[in-house]
Design an enzyme around this catalytic site. Sequence first.
Site, PDB file in Angstrom:
ATOM      1  CG  HIS A   1      -2.025   0.914   1.008  1.00 45.76           C
ATOM      2  ND1 HIS A   1      -3.528   1.013   1.581  1.00 45.76           N
ATOM      3  CD2 HIS A   1      -2.072   1.991   0.836  1.00 45.76           C
ATOM      4  CE1 HIS A   1      -4.163   1.591   0.849  1.00 45.76           C
ATOM      5  NE2 HIS A   1      -3.769   3.070   0.583  1.00 45.76           N
TER       6      HIS A   1
ATOM      7  CG  HIS B   1      -0.603   6.453  -1.440  1.00 44.15           C
ATOM      8  ND1 HIS B   1      -2.081   6.398  -2.619  1.00 44.15           N
ATOM      9  CD2 HIS B   1      -1.725   6.299  -0.961  1.00 44.15           C
ATOM     10  CE1 HIS B   1      -3.023   6.127  -1.507  1.00 44.15           C
ATOM     11  NE2 HIS B   1      -2.700   5.434  -0.381  1.00 44.15           N
TER      12      HIS B   1
ATOM     13  NE  ARG C   1       0.648  11.977  -2.762  1.00 48.70           N
ATOM     14  CZ  ARG C   1      -0.408  11.737  -1.998  1.00 48.70           C
ATOM     15  NH1 ARG C   1      -1.417  10.077  -2.717  1.00 48.70           N
ATOM     16  NH2 ARG C   1      -0.598  11.448  -0.910  1.00 48.70           N
TER      17      ARG C   1
ATOM     18  CG  ASN D   1      -4.981   7.736  -4.779  1.00 46.11           C
ATOM     19  OD1 ASN D   1      -3.657   7.223  -4.760  1.00 46.11           O
ATOM     20  ND2 ASN D   1      -5.101   8.522  -3.641  1.00 46.11           N
TER      21      ASN D   1
ATOM     22  CG  ASP E   1      -5.998   3.108  -0.630  1.00 47.88           C
ATOM     23  OD1 ASP E   1      -7.146   3.241   0.222  1.00 47.88           O
ATOM     24  OD2 ASP E   1      -5.579   4.239  -0.965  1.00 47.88           O
TER      25      ASP E   1
ATOM     26  CG  ASN F   1      -9.486   8.885   5.850  1.00 51.51           C
ATOM     27  OD1 ASN F   1      -9.786   8.471   6.973  1.00 51.51           O
ATOM     28  ND2 ASN F   1     -10.512   9.072   4.633  1.00 51.51           N
TER      29      ASN F   1
ATOM     30  CG  ASP G   1      -1.889   5.147   3.173  1.00 46.78           C
ATOM     31  OD1 ASP G   1      -2.351   5.196   1.792  1.00 46.78           O
ATOM     32  OD2 ASP G   1      -2.580   5.103   4.288  1.00 46.78           O
TER      33      ASP G   1
ATOM     34  CG  HIS H   1      -0.395  15.065   1.514  1.00 45.63           C
ATOM     35  ND1 HIS H   1      -0.400  15.124   0.649  1.00 45.63           N
ATOM     36  CD2 HIS H   1       0.138  14.168   2.235  1.00 45.63           C
ATOM     37  CE1 HIS H   1      -1.851  14.020   0.761  1.00 45.63           C
ATOM     38  NE2 HIS H   1      -1.526  13.892   1.093  1.00 45.63           N
TER      39      HIS H   1
END
Lengths: 318, 450
Positions: free
Chosen positions: B62, B64, B66, B96, B154, B280, B307, B311
């Site tokens: 899991h 991300h 980007r 995502n 997700d 989250n 996860d 950012h």
Amino acid sequence: MSATLGKDLVGLEPLSREQIQLILDTAEPFKEVSERAIKKVPALRGKTIVNLFFEASTRTRISFEFAEKRLSADTVNVAVAASSVSKGETLVDTARNLEAMRIDMVVIRHGASGAAQFLGQRIRSNVINAGDGKHEHPTQGLLDMLTLRDRFGRLEGLKVAICGDILHSRVARSNIWGLTKLGAQVGVCGPATLLPRNVHELGVTILPRIEDAIQWADALNVLRLQLERMESGFLPSLREYNRVFGVTKERLARAPKDLLILHPGPMNRGVEIDSDVADGPHSVILPQVTNGVAVRMAVLYLLAGGSPDWANPGGGGE
Amino acid sequence: MRPILIRGGRVIDPSRGTDEVADLLVADGKVQASGRDLGRPDDALIVEAAGKVVAPGLIDLHVHLREPGQEDLETVATGSMAAAAGGFSAICAMPNTDPVTDNQAAVGFIVSQAQRAAKARVYPIGAVSLGQRGQQLAEFGELVGAGAVAVSDDGKPVASSHIMRTALEYARTFGIPVADHCEDPTLAAGGAMHEGLVSTRLGLKGIPAAAEEIMVARDILLAELTGGHVHLCHMSTRGSVELIRRAKEKGLRVTAEACPHHFTLTHEACEGYNTNAKMNPPLREPEDREAIRQAIRDGTIDVICTDHAPHHYDAKEREFDDAPNGIIGLETALGLAVTELVETGLLSLADLVSRMSTTPARIFNLPGGTLAPGAAADVVVIDPEHAWTVAPEEFFSKSRNTPFGGRRLRGRAETTIVRGQVVFAREVAANGPAGPADPARKEYSAGRTI
């Protein structure tokens, strides 16, 4: 007295009993300033203060502005519609720009909880929270306490029921912290949908019905009900709210003693409070407003480094 | 490609139940042998591993990355390098992105970016629904054909029970799991943190534990209805753990993951409006954290995932309500797991390797997770004793959003080998850098000490 307030006033939770006491005691001599023909003392002469309001506010902004002007500070009001925020500027950039203009204090009202603390951590100027989201509204809490102290002569042991939308209320949180620190008992009363999770762990008594609050309390602090709460499913209707939770003359008539009635305003007459209660003999809603100016003068004065002894305007002067 | 001899380490391979001091030889992209006194090929690169653990490379289901869309936060290259530095030989990239990874071309793009980067392996996860809008199924067959290993919406939970049902049924055709971010959108709407005493004090809108548990219960019921494999992402509550435990007792095809922040922190980390504690699902209460720890121990939670959610610091430098959810985790996961789960006696090192490598490989049907001869040469050398301080400014990730900066941890990856090549090493190998023609050399010089 050795207590000082530190750099910012972001809430009553971080303050000690002594600090809160200091503000209330310092407010006493400032009450008199507003009764004079010439309502001005030179305590903050030469200081520049920005009133930075990201949310609409009439009475809090005016109250702060009067407090600042009666202390001889130079003030600038920045309202959200006229600010760079509507052009996409972030709060941190706004803060840095204010800092660059060498201002001494910022009074901030913002829709996000934590905004005042955020600002205070990023600029050297004193920051005063004039209401941040659902977090705190410390000067409102202080003026409520000053008003209660005026009428009862004490806060210790007093039973104060805060009634209405506790979940979304910064006024409720500041009152809970301030009153419990000074030894008052606090009850919260409202529909279960509008009581926050774990609120009893803040040391308050939960009063499920308005009748319970009226039986229990020495004073009721009746919160404004935001009219949009029905749309988000918290309440069925304003009508039913008034019937079940409204502070009415009939309900107060069954109280074991006369209850002092506070309301932070602006009121929804006929919703959370009936007009004959708001305008009745036990309402201190207008004295609250008067005390608001004195409390804010005290906070501004103390944060600017003023000493409590010096606050006596009779002997004042720079 | 030079063979690599990893010498004298404690070789832990849960896939074979082995835990012994041995040498491990990899060559031609495969594990050749493990045992004592293996012959040393003349040109072999020597990695001294005495006192260290040699394990199949860690696998994070899991992440991300980007890319495409937000390359200023992370790219496939930087994310897979951060993974390698954290001991991961493979990561799964959530869909995502912008555009969403909901078609075979998008999956192929990530595969090719990962090949160019040549760090940790990157397995794309395709979207469940077109645009992650929760209305029309994506083309699972083509996604899998292009390299996707699972499907997930997700970040945007599959709100429609009908779509979740059809996704589970349709995914069976391709033998892939449907990974779900469990969150009832109406209960969680506008929430910024866990609903409890801290949210009440801070005046922030809370997300009750029930928002997660309702969807966990729904997904379990749908797994039972369809016979599909549901993989429950980043579990955070005691109630979720109880639901999963009952589902596993019934023999349903339910697997679950938990993140280091959920077994390390509680909602109190949000004090002071710390936006690096905003994620989250949110950080929960001490009882939830304890339940997650116990569930990892007893296997109710199958795997540990990060996860990893990069950012920009600007995005976190703002009002709590407006800050984005998520923290990065690739370079702290191993240290947190060793410190919080192994040092506390909750997990053996072998169990940890199982939760972070062997089991993830098995439940997503990926190569790796084993050191059996002939298996892919994806290996990590871990120093489980090494104490270090998290220094976000030294991360390989492009982003710095972590609540763990300054935290003392024990355990970190020393060397990460993928497809038989060193992709990360903290120190130069015993017999010097690899020859100039060897692509591993660059990474040897890129290794740094934290």
